[in-house]
Design a protein around this motif. Structure first.
Motif, PDB file in Angstrom:
ATOM      1  N   THR A 363      30.223  35.345  54.884  1.00  9.31           N
ATOM      2  CA  THR A 363      30.716  34.378  53.535  1.00  9.31           C
ATOM      3  C   THR A 363      31.518  35.877  53.053  1.00  9.31           C
ATOM      4  O   THR A 363      31.497  36.683  52.747  1.00  9.31           O
ATOM      5  CB  THR A 363      29.904  33.794  52.506  1.00  9.31           C
ATOM      6  OG1 THR A 363      31.171  33.659  51.452  1.00  9.31           O
ATOM      7  CG2 THR A 363      28.765  34.599  51.842  1.00  9.31           C
ATOM      8  N   LYS A 364      32.908  35.524  52.896  1.00 14.20           N
ATOM      9  CA  LYS A 364      34.100  36.057  52.076  1.00 14.20           C
ATOM     10  C   LYS A 364      33.738  36.553  50.299  1.00 14.20           C
ATOM     11  O   LYS A 364      33.758  37.291  49.610  1.00 14.20           O
ATOM     12  CB  LYS A 364      35.485  35.073  52.750  1.00 14.20           C
ATOM     13  CG  LYS A 364      36.040  34.965  53.417  1.00 14.20           C
ATOM     14  CD  LYS A 364      36.502  34.162  53.534  1.00 14.20           C
ATOM     15  CE  LYS A 364      38.262  34.834  53.114  1.00 14.20           C
ATOM     16  NZ  LYS A 364      39.968  34.129  53.543  1.00 14.20           N
ATOM     17  N   ASN A 365      33.025  35.717  50.384  1.00 13.33           N
ATOM     18  CA  ASN A 365      32.386  35.265  48.905  1.00 13.33           C
ATOM     19  C   ASN A 365      31.771  36.817  48.708  1.00 13.33           C
ATOM     20  O   ASN A 365      31.389  37.203  47.468  1.00 13.33           O
ATOM     21  CB  ASN A 365      31.889  34.087  48.101  1.00 13.33           C
ATOM     22  CG  ASN A 365      31.837  32.995  48.289  1.00 13.33           C
ATOM     23  OD1 ASN A 365      33.408  33.521  47.854  1.00 13.33           O
ATOM     24  ND2 ASN A 365      31.399  32.279  48.698  1.00 13.33           N
ATOM     25  N   VAL A 366      30.975  37.154  49.993  1.00 11.43           N
ATOM     26  CA  VAL A 366      30.469  38.325  49.549  1.00 11.43           C
ATOM     27  C   VAL A 366      30.906  39.770  50.092  1.00 11.43           C
ATOM     28  O   VAL A 366      30.944  40.670  49.309  1.00 11.43           O
ATOM     29  CB  VAL A 366      29.242  38.585  50.523  1.00 11.43           C
ATOM     30  CG1 VAL A 366      28.156  39.554  50.592  1.00 11.43           C
ATOM     31  CG2 VAL A 366      27.927  38.047  49.857  1.00 11.43           C
ATOM     32  N   ASN A 367      31.673  40.134  50.745  1.00 13.49           N
ATOM     33  CA  ASN A 367      33.273  40.328  51.744  1.00 13.49           C
ATOM     34  C   ASN A 367      34.633  39.469  51.626  1.00 13.49           C
ATOM     35  O   ASN A 367      34.352  39.355  52.788  1.00 13.49           O
ATOM     36  CB  ASN A 367      32.710  41.497  52.191  1.00 13.49           C
ATOM     37  CG  ASN A 367      33.119  42.842  53.039  1.00 13.49           C
ATOM     38  OD1 ASN A 367      34.285  42.421  53.056  1.00 13.49           O
ATOM     39  ND2 ASN A 367      32.934  43.317  53.791  1.00 13.49           N
TER      40      ASN A 367
END
Length: 434
Positions: A363-367
């Motif tokens: 997920t882009k929320n992490v990276n």
């Protein structure tokens, strides 16, 4: 001639050290080197190096007493041989100027050219490039060492040195370049491998399977662990060192490193317990060996995903990987494939499960640097890219390793004689005893 081949590289290295002294000082204007990031990567580099002695204990404790020293030395010697090759041209093959998206120019950093001063690597711009090169070296060191568990108790040491040299050049370096170099084929296709699930564990796992098939079964198949306490010690060292492996791959002392450390911890813990509970559900007693193997499988599986998934999803990665690897290990035991220490079920399968779950949970929320989310979030592109990469890497690593085994066998016989195998490799290969 065959007897001197393993020592030829060391001789060449000494000659080159005098002919090509590394005196080039590189000063880059507006350098962005950060002392905190540099300090963390220095520590991470040391932690990753510790994993190789940890692996030596992990494998050494599982084999028969007469093969403990030989098995441990097969891991330990990688810290010497692979380092020499890496300094001369190995780093260049992996991270040098791109050639076709599959390999680097061996002259780019030949003999660590351009490593002095404040030069940096483009994807880790806040640490000196010489530190990045040494950090990546530790990955290159442990990868061939992982393979040794598959042919433990039956390989000639001199031939082993030849094989791991060829493996580094023709399998590891191309995969590292294709995956981690910005111009690499898989990197440009969007394949995510945070710390080596593809480059390290899949390559080692498939090479292990090829090795087990090529060398055939031992004369005395089965397990008779010499020291379970060694296995426990090795697992602890591996788990400790893996924080450098995964969190260090963030490239700095920031939030991404913290996330990678957290996912690494939780995935390994979940996998250790999943392995134990799964064994109990099948009527087996909970064992120290099972808990240790499960923990390592969790570490393997989270490696490609560590900087891309959330902590709750890391628990799922650990559990899923442990159950699947356990089932594959059970299946392997019923075949004629003598993968002595189940390297393929644990590292190969664990790496593949981790790669697919990265494409599922990323997920882009992490990276925020990744191109898109995983299948869990309703986007299919990343998952499909990972399936295609998994197939391609599997074919390349397995077929390539099989060819290299054959080439090595032509240069120097790979397998010890039946008499040497019966006496044990500690005595026949090294004239030493535990």
């Amino acid at each position: 001639m065959k007897k001197i081949l393993p020592f030829l590289l060391l001789f060449v290295a000494v000659i080159l050290a005098f002919v090509f002294p590394s005196v080039d000082l590189v000063e880059v204007k507006d350098s962005t080197i950060d002392t905190g990031d540099t300090a963390w990567l220095l520590v991470s580099t040391a932690l990753v190096l510790l994993m190789t002695p940890g692996l030596a204990f992990f494998y050494g404790g599982m084999v028969r007493k007469k093969n403990v020293i030989s098995t441990m030395l097969q891991s330990f010697v990688c810290m010497g041989l692979i380092t020499v090759i890496w300094v001369i041209f190995g780093f260049s093959l992996a991270f040098g100027e791109d050639i076709g998206g599959v390999i680097g120019n061996p002259s780019t950093f030949f003999m660590m050219k351009g490593m002095l001063g404040n030069a940096t690597w483009s994807l880790m711009p806040t640490v000196p490039i010489v530190l990045f090169a040494m950090f990546q070296l530790k990955f290159a060191v442990i990868t061939p060492a992982l393979i040794t568990g598959a042919f433990a108790e039956r390989i000639r040491f001199n031939s082993y040195l030849i094989f791991i040299t060829l493996f580094l050049i023709f399998i590891y370096a191309p995969l590292a370049h294709a995956t981690w170099h910005p111009d690499g084929l898989m990197a440009k296709a969007g394949v995510l491998d945070f710390a080596g699930g593809t480059v390290v564990h899949m390559s080692a796992g498939w090479a292990a399977l090829a090795s087990a098939i090529y060398l055939k079964k031992r004369n005395e198949p089965g397990h008779a662990p010499a020291r379970i306490s060694y296995v426990i010690l090795g697992t602890g060292l591996l788990w400790f060192g893996w924080f450098g492996f995964n969190a260090g791959s963030a490239g700095g002392a920031g939030t991404l490193a913290a996330t990678a450390l957290a996912t690494t911890t939780t995935a390994s813990a979940a996998a250790a317990m999943a392995w134990v509970f799964f064994d109990m559900l099948r009527g087996k007693k909970p064992s120290a060996l099972g808990a240790c193997i499960g923990a390592v499988v969790g570490l393997v599986a989270i490696t490609p995903a560590a900087g891309f998934v959330t902590v709750p999803h890391s628990l799922a990665v650990g559990v899923i990987a442990a159950v699947i690897s356990n089932l594959v290990a059970t299946w392997r035991a019923g075949t004629n494939i003598d993968d002595t220490l189940d390297v393929f079920p644990c590292h190969g399968v664990g790496g593949m499960v981790g790669m697919l779950l990265t494409g599922f949970f990323a997920t882009k929320n992490v990276n925020s640097a990744i191109g898109g989310n995983g299948l869990y979030y309703g986007e299919s592109h990343l998952f499909l890219v990972h399936i295609a990469a998994l197939i391609g890497v599997s074919i390349f690593a397995f077929a390539g390793a099989f060819i290299l085994l054959k080439v090595t066998d032509m240069i120097s016989p790979l397998r010890v004689t039946p008499e040497e195998e019966t006496l044990g490799l500690d005595t026949t290969q090294h004239d030493e005893e535990l």
